[in-house]
Design a protein around this motif. Structure first.
Motif, PDB file in Angstrom:
ATOM      1  N   CYS A   1      -9.411  -1.130  -0.522  1.00 45.88           N
ATOM      2  CA  CYS A   1      -8.086  -1.459  -1.064  1.00 45.88           C
ATOM      3  C   CYS A   1      -7.846  -2.957  -0.989  1.00 45.88           C
ATOM      4  N   ARG A   2      -7.092  -3.445  -1.949  1.00 46.72           N
ATOM      5  CA  ARG A   2      -6.612  -4.819  -1.929  1.00 46.72           C
ATOM      6  C   ARG A   2      -5.137  -4.757  -2.293  1.00 46.72           C
ATOM      7  N   GLY A   3      -4.311  -4.956  -1.298  1.00 45.24           N
ATOM      8  CA  GLY A   3      -2.892  -4.750  -1.525  1.00 45.24           C
ATOM      9  C   GLY A   3      -2.635  -3.271  -1.775  1.00 45.24           C
ATOM     10  N   MET A   4      -1.899  -2.983  -2.853  1.00 38.72           N
ATOM     11  CA  MET A   4      -1.631  -1.594  -3.202  1.00 38.72           C
ATOM     12  C   MET A   4      -2.735  -0.993  -4.061  1.00 38.72           C
ATOM     13  N   ASP A   5      -3.638  -1.827  -4.570  1.00 36.00           N
ATOM     14  CA  ASP A   5      -4.703  -1.345  -5.434  1.00 36.00           C
ATOM     15  C   ASP A   5      -5.847  -0.805  -4.593  1.00 36.00           C
ATOM     16  N   CYS A   6      -6.240   0.425  -4.848  1.00 40.35           N
ATOM     17  CA  CYS A   6      -7.373   1.027  -4.167  1.00 40.35           C
ATOM     18  C   CYS A   6      -8.342   1.567  -5.203  1.00 40.35           C
ATOM     19  N   TRP A   7      -9.621   1.438  -4.913  1.00 39.97           N
ATOM     20  CA  TRP A   7     -10.607   2.025  -5.801  1.00 39.97           C
ATOM     21  C   TRP A   7     -11.682   2.691  -4.964  1.00 39.97           C
ATOM     22  N   GLU A   8     -12.299   3.693  -5.553  1.00 35.16           N
ATOM     23  CA  GLU A   8     -13.234   4.540  -4.832  1.00 35.16           C
ATOM     24  C   GLU A   8     -14.673   4.081  -5.040  1.00 35.16           C
ATOM     25  N   LEU A   9     -15.497   4.352  -4.041  1.00 37.52           N
ATOM     26  CA  LEU A   9     -16.909   4.041  -4.120  1.00 37.52           C
ATOM     27  C   LEU A   9     -17.640   4.974  -3.165  1.00 37.52           C
TER      28      LEU A   9
END
Length: 1513
Positions: free
Chosen positions: A149-157
């Protein structure tokens, strides 16, 4: 019943008060008790041992017992309060994992004796439950599904290990939505050792879209490593559907020896299920043709994969309304492709659980609960189901009643779990228990339930104990243990039986304990004499964990004389009979033997012997069902051998099924008699699946006219129900209603063949339907709103009509329905309620398609679902709803925003004096009045919880005179039009663009034309990234006279704008001027949205990439529309050609393969068409005399080869179907990498100002059918065929906040202003460890470029973000060699670099729009880089004294909702804010189109909802 799975939730155990073990005397069980404060959850045995783990979710700790629960200790290797999730290894009986909320976790390989710390490198993925995926044969190979996550942005991996996490996890792949080993089951194999070892499947997020419809399946055999120093990922996309790949992957599952992949698509909730047995050859699962009351489509949240066998898959499909669910069980053939109906009217619950369970260890035997009064339940959803139990001994071919002493017995099953584990049986051979009652149907569990036992696998039953009990099996059935179930803490004893349940003994719980039983369990194999009982008391500590040990009951161990051979099925003489083609026998203890087996962890093994085949070993084949005489008769098309009926005539034959097949898994030995009886027979090709007659190539247009007798009808309201790619049907359904004037609608007509035949539905005949509202997201569903509370709807494209009662009458001023983007059955209803003289709006919600409603909020303006699976923000839950409502439930009070994530159990209030809110893509924009400054303040949110104030660019002080329009925001930024000139007849303004979180704006393009109602000449090209047209006012300084309009185009999302190059002279004549590139004196100019009579028309089509039509002229400016000709482009606006003189309307079909022009400005009798992508045009005469033509339409998806002409002739209003199938035949187009052998070419869009072919940092390729190809495209072409990233350059960056382009094309600081503080980067990106001084540039959100020149980092060294010093130091640590190159090389290249920068800053790469807040958060590997380019959208608002910011409103229901005063739309994602509510009076709903625009007069003083002047086509 037991619920071994029900308590397997992520949870841990709290502080426990351990009691001293209590020694029992001989011939009694031994008890040990442990007192706990919190409930122990996720109780898990290590297989083949007495070692147990459980969790306390409250205090986040894990506890372990190594003696079957006698003593417990906290796992102290894990810091107290840090254990978030307990995971047992699926294939290694000694391994387990404790996950924390950080990147540091713990593992054991010795059943929890010791624990070691391991590092996942990334956080656990909180958006999914299956965090660890295990390899079936190599326990060291594990996949970890995580997120960053970076701030409110999250991405999956995904991460992985091949050494059991002895070393830190390695990156597997970014942008994933789950990864799995192909060898995820011990029964599944690829048939190759290397592939079994290494093959991995991942669901991959599209680089340009977070929508689930764009997710892909990728396979890699080397952990997705690059082939050239990680420059390219080694992966491939399998052909799931024949020779085609499939998008929209939503889940992957291994079921025994099968691997299943489920897919979805736009416009439908129907899912496609693809099956493979080796990951190489895939098939789509095919279900029988729908008939009677059964709709056999697989729908989201409406099917359940049941416990299957080694030889077939079993699936239960929902066939009723969700509030009172019923289903049908289907069983596949051996390769999982074709399914036959097995059990009708199964009992389900709302969570998808099905009353179905196999008897453990006995092949072909299962119990199922059916709904006896299914007809009544289907008619009325609140009818109480009468559930009956049945059992089968031949895998579902036939069923028998369950009886006890001649009385029918009905048993509670999976839908009412009251314990953990299997419901009825265990590994104990043939011994079955259940809670139920005798009678006609199943009664209440608590009042009428009793314990029944069978020791012959369910053939005969006896009542064992009165009342409901929790029960367990031990010592392979030698002992049965039960405890009475209760809703109070009043149970003080257990019961046990040593003779298969015939006699029971009672034993009191120790210490006078009284509990409410929650769990009774033992080892998974039921071989132990030790049990665990969990109960709740009325005292503190609340919870008791009680271990029961029955080893002291008998001294002896069973001898051979104590054993018997038990056969799973016998005849009247007790001899073994055949079941599933073989006899099946077990060695088990006699029921009256006084001994225990004491063979812990040794499983019973069946002995089998095959039998000769009989009639009972066969069942009906696919699409056959038994009739009243028991014969299998055909109910649907037959499966032909591959290519058997290719291009065949209807009477041609093939060898096909006799209607019978051997039951999958049946091992009987074939006999000559039955082989001859059931051999394949001759079948007609016309009866085969896909057995449509071959379409001859005639090169002619086929037409079919339907004339409606009423000559007074003067318009049609039309609703095309687009099908999704995952749809199994191939219909082309249109719902239509003719109108007389504004207020006299005709009957509602349906067609499923795009106009060949029209008919009505009797349920709607005579009903006063105010509006037809298609579901925004699931086009199979359409609602028909009446004046009262009754609402009719269809969920299967008009196949059947149902109804529900709304909670309130509709308010004709607002759209009553709002829909959830992922959940078809979740609605919001806004209606009017009056208490005396006071009337107000009430919002209600339903989660079961209108069967039950609950109030959401009162005194609302409107409500909207803002939760979506597309947006990965932790606080933006799927259930999130935002409402605009009056404070204190008073219509005279100001408006506020109220949000909830749990159906209004809890809610938060945001803002004061709110005027409206908008949703555009991921953005939620709120406009509120600043009473002191008399301005409107905008704020934006990505998660619906935190709203940040928006900062407008220099010179844009928001005054009361201005109007705002929110344009399409599908490219990860808000496009906001600001009216800067308000003079009547000369209105225009500026488009400004936000950063990635919608909070700061910069100028994109000035002097953009709008009309006096503030509709904007802004049109996006569908299907392509960042391509749009605008009309600008070339004489903005003139205060009098008309506006001089010029058309400009952008190919990089507003960073650069250029004129349209005029076409060359043609057969129609010469143009007044010429220019190679287009300039202010000579260019092509296109009439925009403000002049469009039919606002439903778009210039382009989503599936015909790069094609666009328009009306316009060549010159120095735009001429009156009456002087316009018709132009088109096939290369995304780089070049144009004139296709017809005059004004023609257009429709694009066959994904660009067919284009049709019709003239609507005057009577005509011909249309023009092209079948070579506009290269040549031919005329077709459709009428012998000239008639009025109102429109020509086709499926908005652009995939159809049929069109509808709408108009009026001497007989009356008519529809004319135009069929172009005869130009293409029946052959399916093929793609070959060798394009000379392919039916497709590759189209690569390019930026006209760039020579390298890069557009947004990459080169994209799109499939296009060759113009000469005589074949059909039977599936949607993948929008992006291939993508290759480019190195970064000037074109990939735009001006930062408070910077604008200067005269030489550089981004320069605006005089008097300061850059954004450099440290703000760290605030906006909490995970970043460094930042740079502002350069004036920042990365364009859509770009995927890598390396090259990073203009946002050109101003010198970076600085460390507070709190990230260690990461910064690690990243910048250099060796001596690195220092040498870092110092020497820059001097050597300084001159060249300076020259390059000077060349690239000469204005050629000018950028004027704001993108994201930096580079690292939006690289090509993240799901937020770009959102799908959709149709043009806009929202207009004028607020008397307060300017408005536009907002996205109801993006739904475009149809005659407008006749009801409700907005519509279909061109994409237009939404709007407006002042006061009003009805619409426009005449032709179809002509209104689907812009989702709305306008509010200047005297209207509030922001409002979506009241569009358009409609879904």
């Amino acid at each position: 019943m037991r619920v071994r799975g029900a308590l397997q939730v992520a949870a841990l155990l709290a502080s426990a008060l351990w009691a001293t073990p209590l020694l029992a005397k001989k011939d009694r069980p031994t008890f040990h008790t442990k007192a706990l404060e919190n409930i122990p959850k996720y109780l898990s045995y290590f297989p083949d041992s007495d070692v147990i783990l459980f969790q306390d979710t409250e205090d986040k700790n894990v506890y372990r017992s190594e003696d079957a629960g006698e003593k417990w200790e906290r796992v102290d290797a894990v810091p107290e309060g840090k254990a978030s999730l307990l995971y047992m290894h699926e294939f290694d009986p000694k391994r387990a994992y404790i996950l924390t909320a950080s990147t540091h976790h713990y593992r054991t390989s010795d059943r929890g004796k010791t624990w070691e710390k391991w590092d996942s490198e990334v956080l656990p993925d909180e958006f999914r439950g299956d965090l660890l995926q295990f390899h079936a044969t190599d326990p060291d190979r594990i996949i970890f599904n995580g997120m960053t996550c970076r701030g409110m942005d999250c991405w999956e991996l995904a991460m992985y290990t091949t050494d059991g996490f002895k070393s830190p996890a390695k990156l597997l792949r970014k942008n994933t939505d789950g990864c799995w080993w192909a060898k995820g089951s011990d029964l599944f194999t690829t048939a190759e050792d290397d592939l079994d070892k290494n093959r991995i499947l991942c669901i991959v997020q599209d680089s340009f879209s977070s929508q689930k419809q764009d997710k892909r399946l990728q396979i890699s055999d080397n952990f997705f490593k690059g082939t050239e120093e990680a420059q390219n990922i080694q992966e491939f996309e399998p052909n799931l559907d024949g020779d085609k790949t499939v998008r929209g992957i939503v889940s992957v599952a291994t079921v025994k020896g099968y691997l299943l992949v489920a897919t979805t698509s736009d416009n439908t909730d129907e899912m496609a299920l693809f099956v493979t047995k080796d990951t190489k050859k895939w098939h789509r699962a095919v279900f029988p043709a729908a008939h009677d009351s059964h709709d056999h489509r697989l729908q989201q949240e409406a099917y359940t994969v049941l416990e299957s066998t080694n030889y077939s898959i079993q699936i239960d499909v929902l066939t009723s309304r969700p509030s009172n669910p019923m289903g049908v069980i289907f069983t596949s053939n051996s390769d999982g492709t074709y399914f036959t109906e097995n059990v009708e009217h199964t009992n389900r619950n709302k969570r998808g659980h099905v009353d179905f369970e196999k008897i453990a260890g006995i092949q072909g035997v299962f119990l199922v609960n059916k709904v006896k009064n299914w007809k009544d339940v289907e008619k009325k959803s609140n009818t109480k189901k009468k559930v009956v139990s049945e059992i089968t001994f031949d895998d579902g071919r036939t069923f028998e009643k369950i009886t006890a002493k001649g009385d029918d017995v009905h048993l509670h099953s999976v839908t009412e779990l009251s314990n953990m584990g299997r419901v009825y049986s265990s590994a104990a051979p043939g011994i079955v228990m259940g809670i139920g009652n005798t009678g006609d149907y199943l009664e209440d569990y608590w009042k009428d339930g009793n314990l029944f036992v069978s020791d012959d696998a369910g053939k005969t039953w006896t009542k064992a104990l009165d009342g409901p009990h929790k029960y367990e099996f031990g010592d392979q059935g030698s002992i049965l243990v039960a405890i009475k179930d209760s809703q109070e803490a009043d149970v003080s004893e257990i019961r046990y039986s040593l003779d298969h349940g015939q006699n029971w003994k009672t034993e009191s719980l120790p210490n006078d304990l009284k509990i409410r039983p929650y769990i009774l369990t033992t080892t998974p194999d039921s071989t132990s004499l030790k049990f665990i009982l969990i109960g709740k008391t009325d005292q503190s500590p609340t919870w008791q964990v009680i271990s029961l040990d029955f080893e002291g009951l008998h001294e002896s161990t069973c001898k051979e004389s104590d054993m018997e051979v038990w056969s799973a099925r016998t005849d009247q003489d007790g001899k073994a009979t055949c079941l599933m083609g073989h006899t099946q026998s077990f060695h088990r203890r006699k029921k009256d033997a006084e001994c225990f087996l004491k063979q812990e962890f040794k499983h019973a093994v069946a002995e089998t012997k095959n039998c000769p085949c009989t009639e009972q070993d066969y069942e009906c084949d696919f699409n056959f069902e038994r009739d009243g005489d028991g014969k299998c008769v055909q109910r649907g098309p037959i499966v032909p051998p591959k290519d058997a009926c290719r291009n065949a005539k209807p009477d041609d034959t093939f060898k096909g099924s006799s209607g019978y097949r051997k039951i999958p898994g049946n091992t009987c030995e074939d006999t000559k008699e039955l082989k001859d009886k059931y051999k394949d027979v001759d079948r007609k090709c016309s009866d085969a699946i896909g057995g449509k007659p071959a379409v001859p190539i005639t090169d002619k247009v086929k037409q079919n006219e339907t004339v409606f007798d009423d000559k007074d009808w003067d318009s049609f309201e039309k609703h095309y129900l687009e099908r999704g790619d995952s749809s199994s049907a191939d219909d082309e359904t249109v719902i239509m209603r003719p109108w007389k004037g504004n207020n006299k609608p005709g009957p509602i007509y349906f067609t499923d063949n795009q106009g060949d035949k029209w008919d009505t539905r009797k349920q709607l005949d005579g009903e006063d339907i105010l509006a037809i509202i298609p579901h925004t997201y699931f086009k199979d569903m359409v609602f028909f709103i009446t004046k009262g509370k009754k609402v009719y709807y269809t969920q299967n494209r008009g196949g059947s009509i149902h109804e529900f009662e709304a909670p309130t009458k509709p308010d004709t001023e607002v759209l009553p329905l709002a829909f959830h983007p992922d959940r078809k059955d979740w609605f919001l209803w806004t209606g009017k309620k009056c208490d005396g003289d006071e009337c107000y709006r009430v919002a209600s919600f339903t989660t079961d398609r209108g069967d039950n409603w609950k109030t959401a909020a009162r005194y609302v303006r409107r409500c909207e679902f803002t939760g979506s699976s597309a947006y990965k923000f932790p606080d933006r839950k799927e259930e999130q709803i935002l409402c605009l409502k009056h404070e204190k439930e008073d219509n005279n009070k100001p408006l506020v925003i109220v949000s909830t994530n749990d159906w209004f159990k809890n809610e938060e209030t945001h803002g004061k004096n709110v005027k409206d809110f908008a949703t555009m893509a991921e953005f939620i924009v709120v406009a509120a009045e600043d009473e002191e400054k008399k301005t409107l303040q905008a704020s934006a949110s990505l998660d619906g919880k935190v709203f940040a104030e928006a900062r407008f660019p220099y010179g844009f002080t928001v005054t009361h005179q201005h109007a705002y329009t929110v344009l399409d925001s599908s490219t990860h930024a808000v496009n906001l039009f600001v009216a800067t000139e308000m003079q009547e007849g000369r209105t225009f303004g500026t488009i400004i663009k936000s950063n990635s979180n919608g909070t700061s704006y910069v100028v994109s393009v000035r002097n953009v034309n709008c009309n006096d109602e503030f509709y904007v000449d802004f049109e996006k090209m569908l299907g392509l990234e960042g391509v749009a047209l605008v009309n600008v006012v070339a004489n903005p300084d003139e205060k009098k006279g008309s506006k001089k309009l010029q058309t400009k185009i952008t190919h990089n999302d507003g960073a650069q704008w250029a004129y349209l190059a005029p076409p060359a002279d043609d057969e129609f004549g010469k143009f007044p001027c010429h220019s190679s590139e287009g300039n202010e004196k000579c260019a092509l100019h296109i009439h925009g949205y403000t002049e469009r009579a039919n606002r439903g028309k778009t210039h382009s089509s989503q599936s015909a990439v790069g094609f666009m039509f328009g009306l316009g002229n060549v010159g120095d400016s735009l001429s009156p529309q009456k002087e316009a000709d018709t132009f088109m482009t096939s290369d995304a606006g780089v070049t144009w050609k004139r296709v017809r003189q005059g004004q023609w309307t257009w429709a694009i079909g066959d994904q660009g393969g067919v284009m049709v022009l019709a003239q609507t400005t005057k009577k005509s009798k011909t249309i023009w068409y092209s079948i070579d992508q506009g290269a040549t045009w031919k005329e077709h005469e459709f009428s012998s005399s000239e008639v009025e033509v109102w429109d020509i339409t086709t499926m908005r998806s652009g995939g159809s080869r049929t069109f509808l002409l709408w108009g009026k002739n001497a007989k009356g209003a008519f529809t004319l179907k135009l069929d172009f199938e005869g130009f293409f035949g029946s052959d399916v187009c093929k793609y070959d990498k060798d394009l000379s052998k392919s039916d497709y070419n590759l189209f690569t869009p390019k930026h006209p100002m760039q020579q390298d072919g890069c557009l947004f940092g990459h080169v994209s390729q799109y499939l296009r059918k060759k113009p000469e190809a005589k074949c059909i495209t039977d599936a949607k072409l993948q929008p992006v065929y291939g993508k290759q990233n480019c190195t970064c350059g000037r074109q990939d960056f735009e001006c930062d906040y408070n910077f604008e382009l200067d005269k030489i094309g550089q981004c320069s600081l605006i005089p008097g202003f300061t850059p954004r503080p450099a440290e703000q980067w760290c605030v906006d990106h909490p995970d970043a460890y460094e930042y740079w001084e502002p350069t004036g540039y920042r990365r364009v959100p859509l770009t995927t470029c890598v390396g090259g020149q990073e203009f946002d980092k050109q101003s010198g060294p970076s600085y460390v973000c507070d709190g990230h010093e260690e990461e910064y130091e690690k990243a910048h640590r250099r060796s001596g060699v690195a220092v040498f190159f870092a110092v020497v090389i820059p001097f050597a290249l300084a001159g060249a670099a300076g020259w390059y920068v000077w060349r690239n800053w000469n204005g050629k790469f000018g950028q004027i729009r704001l993108g994201d807040q930096g580079t690292s958060a939006f690289d090509s590997d993240q799901p937020w880089v770009k959102y799908p380019v959709v149709a043009l959208s806009a929202v207009v608002a004028v607020l008397g004294a307060i300017p408005l910011v536009a907002a996205a409103l109801w993006r739904t229901a475009r149809g005659a909702a407008e006749r009801f005063g409700w907005g519509g739309g279909g061109r994409g994602s237009w939404s709007r804010l407006s002042g006061a509510e009003r009805r619409f009076t426009t005449r032709d709903s179809f002509a209104r189109g689907s812009s989702d625009y709305d306008i509010v007069g200047e005297d209207e003083g509030e922001l409002l909802g979506d009241e569009s002047d358009d409609e879904q086509v």
